[in-house]
Design a protein around this motif. Sequence first.
Motif, PDB file in Angstrom:
ATOM      1  N   UNK A  29       0.825  -1.206   0.000  1.00 62.56           N
ATOM      2  CA  UNK A  29       0.000   0.000   0.000  1.00 62.56           C
ATOM      3  C   UNK A  29       0.860   1.258   0.000  1.00 62.56           C
ATOM      4  N   UNK A  30       0.226   2.378  -0.323  1.00 64.91           N
ATOM      5  CA  UNK A  30       0.864   3.689  -0.273  1.00 64.91           C
ATOM      6  C   UNK A  30       0.908   4.134   1.184  1.00 64.91           C
ATOM      7  N   UNK A  31       2.038   4.645   1.630  1.00 66.80           N
ATOM      8  CA  UNK A  31       2.206   5.061   3.024  1.00 66.80           C
ATOM      9  C   UNK A  31       1.223   6.157   3.414  1.00 66.80           C
ATOM     10  N   UNK A  32       1.008   7.114   2.536  1.00 63.28           N
ATOM     11  CA  UNK A  32       0.180   8.273   2.864  1.00 63.28           C
ATOM     12  C   UNK A  32      -1.307   7.990   2.673  1.00 63.28           C
ATOM     13  N   UNK A  33      -1.698   7.492   1.491  1.00 61.96           N
ATOM     14  CA  UNK A  33      -3.122   7.307   1.176  1.00 61.96           C
ATOM     15  C   UNK A  33      -3.685   5.972   1.643  1.00 61.96           C
ATOM     16  N   UNK A  34      -2.819   5.016   1.929  1.00 59.67           N
ATOM     17  CA  UNK A  34      -3.209   3.654   2.318  1.00 59.67           C
ATOM     18  C   UNK A  34      -3.891   2.889   1.178  1.00 59.67           C
ATOM     19  N   UNK A  35      -3.832   3.414  -0.041  1.00 65.48           N
ATOM     20  CA  UNK A  35      -4.398   2.727  -1.202  1.00 65.48           C
ATOM     21  C   UNK A  35      -3.433   1.650  -1.677  1.00 65.48           C
ATOM     22  N   UNK A  36      -3.947   0.552  -2.251  1.00 63.03           N
ATOM     23  CA  UNK A  36      -3.063  -0.485  -2.781  1.00 63.03           C
ATOM     24  C   UNK A  36      -2.255   0.032  -3.969  1.00 63.03           C
ATOM     25  N   UNK A  37      -1.063  -0.525  -4.140  1.00 62.63           N
ATOM     26  CA  UNK A  37      -0.195  -0.141  -5.254  1.00 62.63           C
ATOM     27  C   UNK A  37      -0.059  -1.348  -6.183  1.00 62.63           C
ATOM     28  N   UNK A  38      -0.874  -1.400  -7.241  1.00 62.76           N
ATOM     29  CA  UNK A  38      -0.767  -2.525  -8.168  1.00 62.76           C
ATOM     30  C   UNK A  38       0.492  -2.438  -9.009  1.00 62.76           C
ATOM     31  N   UNK A  39       0.968  -3.587  -9.489  1.00 70.99           N
ATOM     32  CA  UNK A  39       2.125  -3.620 -10.377  1.00 70.99           C
ATOM     33  C   UNK A  39       3.468  -3.519  -9.704  1.00 70.99           C
ATOM     34  N   UNK A  40       3.507  -3.524  -8.377  1.00 67.18           N
ATOM     35  CA  UNK A  40       4.781  -3.480  -7.665  1.00 67.18           C
ATOM     36  C   UNK A  40       5.524  -4.792  -7.880  1.00 67.18           C
ATOM     37  N   UNK A  41       6.814  -4.713  -8.152  1.00 64.46           N
ATOM     38  CA  UNK A  41       7.618  -5.914  -8.361  1.00 64.46           C
ATOM     39  C   UNK A  41       8.252  -6.304  -7.036  1.00 64.46           C
ATOM     40  N   UNK A  42       8.121  -7.585  -6.678  1.00 65.82           N
ATOM     41  CA  UNK A  42       8.700  -8.122  -5.441  1.00 65.82           C
ATOM     42  C   UNK A  42       9.797  -9.106  -5.840  1.00 65.82           C
ATOM     43  N   UNK A  43      11.053  -8.782  -5.465  1.00 69.71           N
ATOM     44  CA  UNK A  43      12.202  -9.637  -5.747  1.00 69.71           C
ATOM     45  C   UNK A  43      12.567 -10.400  -4.485  1.00 69.71           C
ATOM     46  N   UNK A  44      12.915 -11.691  -4.632  1.00 64.12           N
ATOM     47  CA  UNK A  44      13.350 -12.523  -3.506  1.00 64.12           C
ATOM     48  C   UNK A  44      14.813 -12.886  -3.739  1.00 64.12           C
ATOM     49  N   UNK A  45      15.656 -12.584  -2.732  1.00 64.31           N
ATOM     50  CA  UNK A  45      17.095 -12.817  -2.848  1.00 64.31           C
ATOM     51  C   UNK A  45      17.606 -13.711  -1.726  1.00 64.31           C
ATOM     52  N   UNK A  69      16.227 -21.199   0.361  1.00 69.54           N
ATOM     53  CA  UNK A  69      16.254 -20.261   1.476  1.00 69.54           C
ATOM     54  C   UNK A  69      16.521 -18.853   0.955  1.00 69.54           C
ATOM     55  N   UNK A  70      15.953 -17.857   1.610  1.00 69.64           N
ATOM     56  CA  UNK A  70      16.107 -16.485   1.175  1.00 69.64           C
ATOM     57  C   UNK A  70      16.501 -15.607   2.346  1.00 69.64           C
ATOM     58  N   UNK A  71      17.135 -14.467   2.033  1.00 73.37           N
ATOM     59  CA  UNK A  71      17.599 -13.556   3.084  1.00 73.37           C
ATOM     60  C   UNK A  71      16.838 -12.236   3.094  1.00 73.37           C
ATOM     61  N   UNK A  72      16.376 -11.798   1.923  1.00 72.41           N
ATOM     62  CA  UNK A  72      15.658 -10.527   1.897  1.00 72.41           C
ATOM     63  C   UNK A  72      14.734 -10.404   0.689  1.00 72.41           C
ATOM     64  N   UNK A  73      13.790  -9.474   0.807  1.00 69.70           N
ATOM     65  CA  UNK A  73      12.863  -9.131  -0.269  1.00 69.70           C
ATOM     66  C   UNK A  73      13.078  -7.667  -0.626  1.00 69.70           C
ATOM     67  N   UNK A  74      12.917  -7.341  -1.894  1.00 70.03           N
ATOM     68  CA  UNK A  74      12.981  -5.949  -2.337  1.00 70.03           C
ATOM     69  C   UNK A  74      11.689  -5.641  -3.076  1.00 70.03           C
ATOM     70  N   UNK A  75      11.053  -4.539  -2.689  1.00 75.50           N
ATOM     71  CA  UNK A  75       9.803  -4.099  -3.291  1.00 75.50           C
ATOM     72  C   UNK A  75      10.106  -2.871  -4.138  1.00 75.50           C
ATOM     73  N   UNK A  76       9.771  -2.917  -5.436  1.00 73.64           N
ATOM     74  CA  UNK A  76      10.090  -1.817  -6.331  1.00 73.64           C
ATOM     75  C   UNK A  76       8.861  -1.412  -7.137  1.00 73.64           C
ATOM     76  N   UNK A  77       8.610  -0.115  -7.156  1.00 74.45           N
ATOM     77  CA  UNK A  77       7.564   0.467  -8.001  1.00 74.45           C
ATOM     78  C   UNK A  77       8.033   1.854  -8.422  1.00 74.45           C
ATOM     79  N   UNK A  83      11.825  -0.461  -1.099  1.00 72.46           N
ATOM     80  CA  UNK A  83      11.777  -0.941   0.276  1.00 72.46           C
ATOM     81  C   UNK A  83      12.444  -2.312   0.332  1.00 72.46           C
ATOM     82  N   UNK A  84      13.300  -2.530   1.335  1.00 71.07           N
ATOM     83  CA  UNK A  84      13.998  -3.806   1.498  1.00 71.07           C
ATOM     84  C   UNK A  84      13.607  -4.404   2.838  1.00 71.07           C
ATOM     85  N   UNK A  85      13.194  -5.654   2.820  1.00 67.07           N
ATOM     86  CA  UNK A  85      12.798  -6.379   4.022  1.00 67.07           C
ATOM     87  C   UNK A  85      13.811  -7.501   4.235  1.00 67.07           C
TER      88      UNK A  85
END
Length: 151
Positions: A29-45, A69-77, A83-85
């Motif tokens: 979601x968007x931090x400010x509006x709380x609306x969903x963000x479609x089309x965001x790419x989620x990478x698993x590393x 096994x994975x160590x982190x996720x990266x969210x890109x739009x 954002x890195x988790x």
Amino acid sequence: MSKSTVLFILSIFIGNILFSQNKISGTITDTFTKNPIPGTIVYVYNGNKLLGYTVADSKGNYSIVPNGEFTHLIFYQMGYTQNKLTFSSKPLHNIIKDISLAESVQMLKSITVKPIAVKVNADTVTYDASLFKKREDKTLAQILDRLPNVK
């Protein structure tokens, strides 16, 4: 070995395979509006190795089962801050992580708008002769020589 022993051992191996997969899902979601963000790419590393990726649907939901096994996720739009988790220990099964992304504003140094030198409208071609003019031109013929497709 009896059939029941073989079946028992086989069920242990199949159970480990079925339950060893980590499914990661959530909503972006968007931090400010709380609306969903479609089309965001989620990478698993896993370290620097890309294990897989997915794209969020129209409601901002994502779901992925990484290969290994994975160590982190990266969210890109585009238009949002990446954002890195990071996971500090071995991740648990079926992780649900809702993520919010903040808009990213980039100031441009400058924008140059160039006028249109030639306009075509149906069977009419219009030239802006002032764009073809040079300082050393003394006659109209010198400007007309520079116009494209004019003889």
